[in-house]
Scaffold this motif. Structure first.
Motif, PDB file in Angstrom:
ATOM      1  N   GLN A 335      -8.413 -60.431 103.979  1.00  0.00           N
ATOM      2  CA  GLN A 335      -8.358 -59.357 102.990  1.00  0.00           C
ATOM      3  C   GLN A 335      -8.275 -59.782 101.475  1.00  0.00           C
ATOM      4  OE1 GLN A 335      -7.064 -55.537 104.421  1.00  0.00           O
ATOM      5  NE2 GLN A 335      -5.907 -56.561 106.229  1.00  0.00           N
ATOM      6  N   SER A 336      -8.702 -59.292 100.403  1.00  0.00           N
ATOM      7  CA  SER A 336      -8.450 -59.529  99.113  1.00  0.00           C
ATOM      8  C   SER A 336      -7.173 -58.839  98.564  1.00  0.00           C
ATOM      9  CB  SER A 336      -9.757 -59.451  98.237  1.00  0.00           C
ATOM     10  OG  SER A 336      -9.754 -57.772  98.107  1.00  0.00           O
ATOM     11  N   PRO A 337      -6.546 -59.193  97.635  1.00  0.00           N
ATOM     12  CA  PRO A 337      -5.671 -58.490  96.944  1.00  0.00           C
ATOM     13  C   PRO A 337      -5.810 -57.000  96.657  1.00  0.00           C
ATOM     14  CG  PRO A 337      -5.657 -60.605  95.823  1.00  0.00           C
ATOM     15  CD  PRO A 337      -6.944 -60.501  96.844  1.00  0.00           C
ATOM     16  N   GLY A 338      -7.172 -56.610  96.457  1.00  0.00           N
ATOM     17  CA  GLY A 338      -7.438 -55.272  96.174  1.00  0.00           C
ATOM     18  C   GLY A 338      -7.672 -54.553  97.598  1.00  0.00           C
ATOM     19  N   ASN A 339      -7.767 -55.173  98.593  1.00  0.00           N
ATOM     20  CA  ASN A 339      -7.698 -54.375  99.841  1.00  0.00           C
ATOM     21  C   ASN A 339      -6.276 -53.848 100.348  1.00  0.00           C
ATOM     22  OD1 ASN A 339     -10.193 -56.692 101.234  1.00  0.00           O
ATOM     23  ND2 ASN A 339     -10.733 -54.732 100.399  1.00  0.00           N
ATOM     24  N   ILE A 340      -5.351 -54.772 100.022  1.00  0.00           N
ATOM     25  CA  ILE A 340      -4.035 -54.449 100.165  1.00  0.00           C
ATOM     26  C   ILE A 340      -3.010 -54.046  99.134  1.00  0.00           C
ATOM     27  CG2 ILE A 340      -4.165 -56.069 102.202  1.00  0.00           C
ATOM     28  CD1 ILE A 340      -2.681 -58.057 100.507  1.00  0.00           C
ATOM     29  N   GLY A 341      -3.490 -53.880  97.888  1.00  0.00           N
ATOM     30  CA  GLY A 341      -2.876 -53.376  96.781  1.00  0.00           C
ATOM     31  C   GLY A 341      -2.616 -52.037  96.660  1.00  0.00           C
ATOM     32  N   ASN A 342      -3.260 -51.123  97.299  1.00  0.00           N
ATOM     33  CA  ASN A 342      -3.143 -49.953  97.420  1.00  0.00           C
ATOM     34  C   ASN A 342      -2.626 -49.338  98.598  1.00  0.00           C
ATOM     35  OD1 ASN A 342      -4.174 -49.189  94.662  1.00  0.00           O
ATOM     36  ND2 ASN A 342      -6.109 -49.422  95.285  1.00  0.00           N
ATOM     37  N   LEU A 343      -3.260 -49.004  99.616  1.00  0.00           N
ATOM     38  CA  LEU A 343      -2.978 -48.863 101.019  1.00  0.00           C
ATOM     39  C   LEU A 343      -3.335 -49.732 102.089  1.00  0.00           C
ATOM     40  CD1 LEU A 343      -3.164 -44.819 101.119  1.00  0.00           C
ATOM     41  CD2 LEU A 343      -1.044 -46.205 100.931  1.00  0.00           C
ATOM     42  N   ARG A 344      -2.402 -50.271 102.795  1.00  0.00           N
ATOM     43  CA  ARG A 344      -3.176 -50.913 103.930  1.00  0.00           C
ATOM     44  C   ARG A 344      -3.652 -50.186 105.003  1.00  0.00           C
ATOM     45  NH1 ARG A 344      -0.748 -56.595 103.444  1.00  0.00           N
ATOM     46  NH2 ARG A 344      -2.063 -56.719 105.451  1.00  0.00           N
ATOM     47  N   ASP A 345      -4.544 -50.716 105.856  1.00  0.00           N
ATOM     48  CA  ASP A 345      -5.313 -49.999 106.788  1.00  0.00           C
ATOM     49  C   ASP A 345      -4.921 -50.799 108.143  1.00  0.00           C
ATOM     50  OD1 ASP A 345      -7.384 -47.921 107.440  1.00  0.00           O
ATOM     51  OD2 ASP A 345      -7.891 -49.717 108.524  1.00  0.00           O
ATOM     52  N   ILE A 346      -4.273 -49.902 109.050  1.00  0.00           N
ATOM     53  CA  ILE A 346      -4.016 -50.369 110.476  1.00  0.00           C
ATOM     54  C   ILE A 346      -5.240 -51.204 111.105  1.00  0.00           C
ATOM     55  CG2 ILE A 346      -4.457 -48.207 111.434  1.00  0.00           C
ATOM     56  CD1 ILE A 346      -2.341 -48.951 113.447  1.00  0.00           C
ATOM     57  N   ALA A 347      -6.435 -50.443 111.010  1.00  0.00           N
ATOM     58  CA  ALA A 347      -7.553 -51.292 111.649  1.00  0.00           C
ATOM     59  C   ALA A 347      -7.680 -52.636 111.015  1.00  0.00           C
ATOM     60  CB  ALA A 347      -9.040 -50.334 111.697  1.00  0.00           C
ATOM     61  N   MET A 348      -7.860 -52.783 109.817  1.00  0.00           N
ATOM     62  CA  MET A 348      -8.106 -54.152 109.225  1.00  0.00           C
ATOM     63  C   MET A 348      -6.867 -55.198 109.574  1.00  0.00           C
ATOM     64  SD  MET A 348     -10.688 -54.292 107.975  1.00  0.00           S
ATOM     65  CE  MET A 348     -10.407 -56.105 107.497  1.00  0.00           C
ATOM     66  N   ASP A 349      -5.565 -54.394 109.577  1.00  0.00           N
ATOM     67  CA  ASP A 349      -4.469 -55.277 109.978  1.00  0.00           C
ATOM     68  C   ASP A 349      -4.226 -55.805 110.967  1.00  0.00           C
ATOM     69  OD1 ASP A 349      -3.447 -54.980 107.243  1.00  0.00           O
ATOM     70  OD2 ASP A 349      -1.782 -53.625 107.829  1.00  0.00           O
ATOM     71  N   SER A 350      -5.043 -55.144 112.176  1.00  0.00           N
ATOM     72  CA  SER A 350      -4.965 -55.477 113.577  1.00  0.00           C
ATOM     73  C   SER A 350      -6.274 -56.424 113.662  1.00  0.00           C
ATOM     74  CB  SER A 350      -5.480 -54.108 114.536  1.00  0.00           C
ATOM     75  OG  SER A 350      -4.558 -53.438 114.280  1.00  0.00           O
ATOM     76  N   LEU A 351      -7.534 -56.502 112.858  1.00  0.00           N
ATOM     77  CA  LEU A 351      -8.693 -57.093 113.004  1.00  0.00           C
ATOM     78  C   LEU A 351      -8.111 -58.688 112.492  1.00  0.00           C
ATOM     79  CD1 LEU A 351     -11.188 -54.744 112.308  1.00  0.00           C
ATOM     80  CD2 LEU A 351     -10.907 -55.882 114.633  1.00  0.00           C
ATOM     81  N   GLU A 352      -7.280 -58.595 111.413  1.00  0.00           N
ATOM     82  CA  GLU A 352      -6.651 -59.918 110.883  1.00  0.00           C
ATOM     83  C   GLU A 352      -6.131 -60.600 111.842  1.00  0.00           C
ATOM     84  OE1 GLU A 352      -5.796 -60.046 106.285  1.00  0.00           O
ATOM     85  OE2 GLU A 352      -4.141 -58.893 107.784  1.00  0.00           O
ATOM     86  N   LYS A 353      -5.407 -60.071 112.923  1.00  0.00           N
ATOM     87  CA  LYS A 353      -4.517 -60.594 113.945  1.00  0.00           C
ATOM     88  C   LYS A 353      -5.380 -60.931 115.170  1.00  0.00           C
ATOM     89  CE  LYS A 353      -0.666 -59.955 117.143  1.00  0.00           C
ATOM     90  NZ  LYS A 353       0.278 -58.884 117.361  1.00  0.00           N
TER      91      LYS A 353
END
Length: 949
Positions: A335-353
């Motif tokens: 994820q880029s700084p823009g992806n996490i700079g406003n609201l993080r998303d649970i789906a993306m955080d899970s897929l990162e893992k």
């Protein structure tokens, strides 16, 4: 007077129309003119990188509107007055400026007036790099340029930010998108795309009804409950829950580990076991059989299936034998700084893992072709493709985010074009500029986060987000407002705004949980809707106000119909708050907040497009909820007061001045939210009998017009009773052709002028007589079988005169008008419906019926859907021809053919056949066989030569 039209840098300032927009512009910032009034802004760096943040200078004091991604999937609006308020991931920035008109020379300068104009910034794609805007606490405006792949680097981005200006914000955005379309060549304006037909019909989506627990039994229960209420959906979206998937991180019987649900992967392109159960109540053994049954049983025109852009949320399962051909590998999103700079998303955080089973981009075309091939073979008509922005995080080693997004997008659009003839694609979770500016064919996309029925504070945000997002998205796609519940505390709010959104109207009701009083204001009896022309967008005076949280502003949304405007006003205050935004202490978010405001005819843009040459610069303004009719000058206004979650819809109809000073304006179907959507054309002619006003409409029900004087009479096929209110000029008449139509009659549209008629019965029989309704007194011609072999024509004016075995009925109908009218024609063709054959017949009291029969006591049915084809048009000959062509396309057994007999008799030959028509079938008649005349007949004692043949 000197005005610099093209943006430029002068003395360290960015100038637009002689207005200083940015000060302290760094020397590495460059401006490249692209056309009169437009330019690209870019910047250079001393070292290459895959991500740059360039300062453009300090932003002056302007009111602004930003459309920014609040989380990876979705945009929302933000308004403010300083650069420090511009959020990360801004994808559109609109400034309101004041232009000082001046006449000056080298000696003097005298300002004369201030006029608002608008400055548009669009961060775009620059080669393999994607751009976004952001502000800083020092009021600097920055561009972020990134590739998403550490190996894809640059030291300059010269076409990163597009800037232009104009006096009309809507024209400015449209013109800018068209300039970028031509210059970039990576996407197309919505006007250059094929628009899917499902947008004009009422639909149902399974998501909020069942979520991923969807199954055939639930779908059929839902369709049945709609049908029983008289509002059968014409398109169906079978959402997430039908595919064969696997969660590798959850053993059977174990508790779900939170987050792993998003890492679930696709195992096969075919349906899961829920849709392969021969013991189910409907007895269907697979998806193909199920779709065939529900289309036949419930008159569905379109069935769409859901899938993710990567196959499923977690991609595809690399170990699946069915998936190995696509060479998938587990990839971990970055994820880029823009992806996490406003609201993080649970789906993306899970897929990162847990990773994504990513199909090799070289094989993604094969995957889409295989998947869509299979769906088409099952009778599927289109797809909703979700989770699209995931691709921007998977560009590493694949050339970056723009490259991988474009490869997937191109493969998807090519497969859609190959498999779904009407461009039947709905894109979802696709609010990144990577997707927006790679959209060449996609014509429909979701315009906001989901409708969430269990989140009471999200309802106003949903409506405001779609309206503002449509400023940008509406120039590239038809914005999809998402489903809603017809039986919900906010159903009226959601239903009304969709009526003027220019979008599809579909719900996600649970079976049996419907409010048909809401639906009848949105859906005509044939299942079609009154869709407005454009994307519904906020009015000009709302663009820089916060309709959700400032405690004082009402949200106004405008659109156009064919001959009128439509304006909705909504109180979104006091029912929710924007993410990332602090709630002001003086604004409470509990209870109802009553707010007053004004509506004006000129809130509707481009009214001159539809006003007509007789317009007197006045408007008839009809309020849907109050039922009041007012006459306003173009600069006039009406005060309106609304409590939280209340709304009003106004039809704004230009008043034309006709013979003898008659002032007239059509309104439309008074009991539909978008009343004016029912008006097709307006015309006037002068005859000896007087001034004839003809209004062509669609639908049935109370039809209203404004008339400054009472007409002598009205005609809808015959002289009609009408009501006229001399106080406000409201004239109403009832539109109908068949009256007293029973509830078991089913209408399935094929297009805006044609439909199939069917019916249902409580018992299964080999033959049925279905009552259609009372046929009004129209002149008609019919063709009927007077014996087993032949048809003959006959004529009449009442339903009781229609004989049994009628195989064509053509009605002559006068257009709705205030005196007399031109004619149009209504054609009814009883046809073949599966194993049943239909015919028409009349009965006492002008009843019109149709009969169906199989001719076999063992072939039974309790319902038919396509027994009578009904169509209308101005030319009876063209209408019959076009109807046959529609049936040829819809019914495999109805085709245009050609027989060679009367063309050539026995002189037929291949050469002569090739010179003939291009039919769907051909009969090569007598003359192709190898024959001879026996020698015995050649004796002179034989018969004469002409008899030998």
């Amino acid at each position: 007077m000197v005005i610099l039209d093209t943006p430029n840098i002068k003395d360290g300032c960015l100038m637009v129309r002689s207005k200083v927009v940015l000060t302290g512009v760094p020397e590495n910032v460059v401006v490249s003119p692209i056309s009169s009034g437009s330019a690209f802004i870019g910047a250079t760096s001393t070292s290459p990188s895959s991500r740059h943040v360039f300062s453009l200078g300090t932003l002056g004091a302007f009111r602004f509107l930003s459309l920014f991604r609040v989380k990876i999937w979705w945009m929302i609006p933000c308004v403010g007055q300083s650069g420090s308020e511009i959020p990360m991931e801004t994808q559109m920035l609109l400034l309101e400026a004041k232009e000082v008109s001046a006449f000056h020379d080298d000696v003097s300068y005298q300002p004369t007036a201030e006029n608002p104009f608008y400055i548009l910034f669009l961060p775009v794609l620059d080669g393999l790099f994607r751009t976004s805007l952001q502000g800083t606490c020092a009021n600097e405006l920055q561009i972020c340029v990134e590739s998403g792949d550490a190996n894809v680097q640059t030291s300059q981005a010269l076409e990163a930010l597009f800037v232009s200006s104009g006096d009309n914000p809507y024209e400015l955005i449209k013109k800018s998108i068209k300039i970028l379309e031509k210059h970039k060549g990576t996407f197309c304006h919505v006007e250059n795309k094929k628009i899917p037909a499902h947008l004009d019909w009422f639909g149902w989506c399974t998501w909020d009804a069942f979520y991923s627990e969807v199954d055939p039994q639930g779908i059929e229960e839902g369709l049945k409950s709609f049908n029983e209420g008289g509002f059968s959906p014409k398109f169906l979206i079978i959402d997430d829950g039908w595919q064969e998937t696997k969660n590798e991180f959850r053993e059977e019987g174990e508790t779900l580990i939170e987050g792993t649900q998003f890492a679930t992967r696709l195992v096969d392109i075919k349906e899961n076991s829920k849709f392969k159960n021969p013991d189910s109540r409907n007895g269907c053994t697979d998806l193909h059989e199920f779709i065939g049954v529900i289309k036949q049983k419930y008159g569905l025109k379109f069935v769409y299936m859901w899938h993710a852009l990567a196959g499923y949320w977690g991609g595809v399962l690399p170990s699946s034998e069915k998936m190995k051909k696509y060479n998938p590998k587990i990839s971990y999103p970055i994820q880029s700084p823009g992806n996490i700079g406003n609201l993080r998303d649970i789906a993306m955080d899970s897929l990162e893992k847990y990773g994504v089973g990513l199909i090799d981009p070289k094989y993604i075309s094969d995957f889409y072709n295989d998947l869509h091939d299979y769906l088409v073979s099952c009778g599927v008509d289109g797809v909703k493709v979700d989770v699209q922005n995931l691709l921007e995080t998977l560009g590493s080693t694949y050339g970056g985010r723009v490259s991988i997004t474009r490869r997937y997008q191109e493969a998807l659009e090519q497969s859609i074009a190959r498999h779904f003839r009407d461009n039947n694609l709905i894109c979802c979770m696709s609010h990144n500029s990577d997707s927006i500016y790679s959209s060449k064919k996609t014509a429909v996309a979701r315009a906001s986060e989901d409708f969430m029925p269990r989140e009471p504070t999200f309802q106003t945000l949903h409506i405001a987000s779609v309206a503002f997002n449509s400023l940008l998205l509406g120039e590239i796609v038809v914005p999809d407002w998402d489903m809603f519940h017809s039986k919900h505390d906010t159903a009226e709010f959601h239903g009304a705004v969709r009526a003027l959104g220019g979008c599809a109207v579909y719900v996600s009701d649970k079976p049996g949980n419907h409010d048909f009083d809401i639906l009848k204001k949105l859906v005509l009896p044939d299942g079609s809707i009154l869709r407005a022309k454009y994307a519904g967008r906020p009015t000009r005076d709302c663009l820089f106000q916060d309709p959700v949280m400032d405690g004082k502003s009402l949200l106004k949304i405008w659109n156009l119909n064919k001959v009128s405007g439509v304006l909705g006003i909504f109180n979104c205050q006091g029912a929710g708050s924007w993410p990332l935004k602090q709630v002001s202490l003086d604004i409470t978010n509990t209870g109802s907040t009553s707010i007053s405001g004004f509506i004006r005819p000129l809130d509707v843009e481009f009214l001159e497009e539809i006003a007509g040459e007789n317009w007197n610069e006045e408007f008839a303004v009809y309020a849907f909820n109050s039922g009041s009719l007012s006459v306003l000058p173009k600069n006039g206004n009406l005060k309106v007061s609304l409590a939280t979650l209340q709304c009003e819809i106004y039809t704004i109809s230009p008043i034309g001045v006709f013979s003898d000073g008659l002032r007239f304006a059509p309104i439309g179907l008074l009991d539909m939210y978008n009343s004016g959507g029912a008006v097709e054309t307006l015309s006037c002619s002068i005859e000896l009998s007087g001034c004839i006003i003809k209004v062509k409409g669609r639908g049935v029900g109370r039809f209203g017009v404004y008339s400054s004087s009472k007409p002598r009479y009205c005609k809808v096929g015959k002289k009609e009773e009408f009501n006229y209110n001399a106080e406000d000029g409201l004239l109403t008449v009832q539109l109908q052709v068949l009256t007293r139509v029973p509830e078991n009659i089913i209408v399935t549209p094929t297009n805006s002028k044609a439909a199939f008629i069917g019916a249902s019965s409580k018992t299964s029989c080999s033959s049925h007589d279905f009552y259609l309704g009372i046929l009004e007194e129209y002149k008609f011609e019919y063709l009927f079988r007077f014996n087993l072999w032949w048809m003959i024509p006959c004529f009449g004016e009442s339903g009781s005169e229609v004989p049994a075995e009628t195989q064509m009925l053509l009605l002559e109908i006068s257009e709705p008008t205030t005196t007399a009218g031109e004619r149009f024609y209504l054609l009814l063709l009883p046809i073949l419906d599966g194993q049943f054959r239909a015919s028409l017949q009349g009965a006492n009291e002008n009843r019109l019926e149709f009969s169906v029969g199989s001719g076999d006591p063992n072939v039974l049915t309790s319902q038919v859907f396509e027994s009578v084809f009904i169509s209308s048009g101005d030319n009876p000959f063209k209408r019959i021809k076009n109807s046959i062509k529609i049936l040829e396309k819809q019914k495999e057994h109805v085709m245009f053919g050609w027989s060679t007999w009367d063309a050539f008799y026995t002189g037929v030959s291949p050469q002569r056949i090739e010179e003939g028509y291009a039919p769907k079938f051909i009969i090569i008649d007598d003359g192709w066989q190898n024959t001879t005349i026996e020698e015995a007949y050649e004796d002179t004692s034989g018969p004469p030569a002409e008899d030998i043949k």
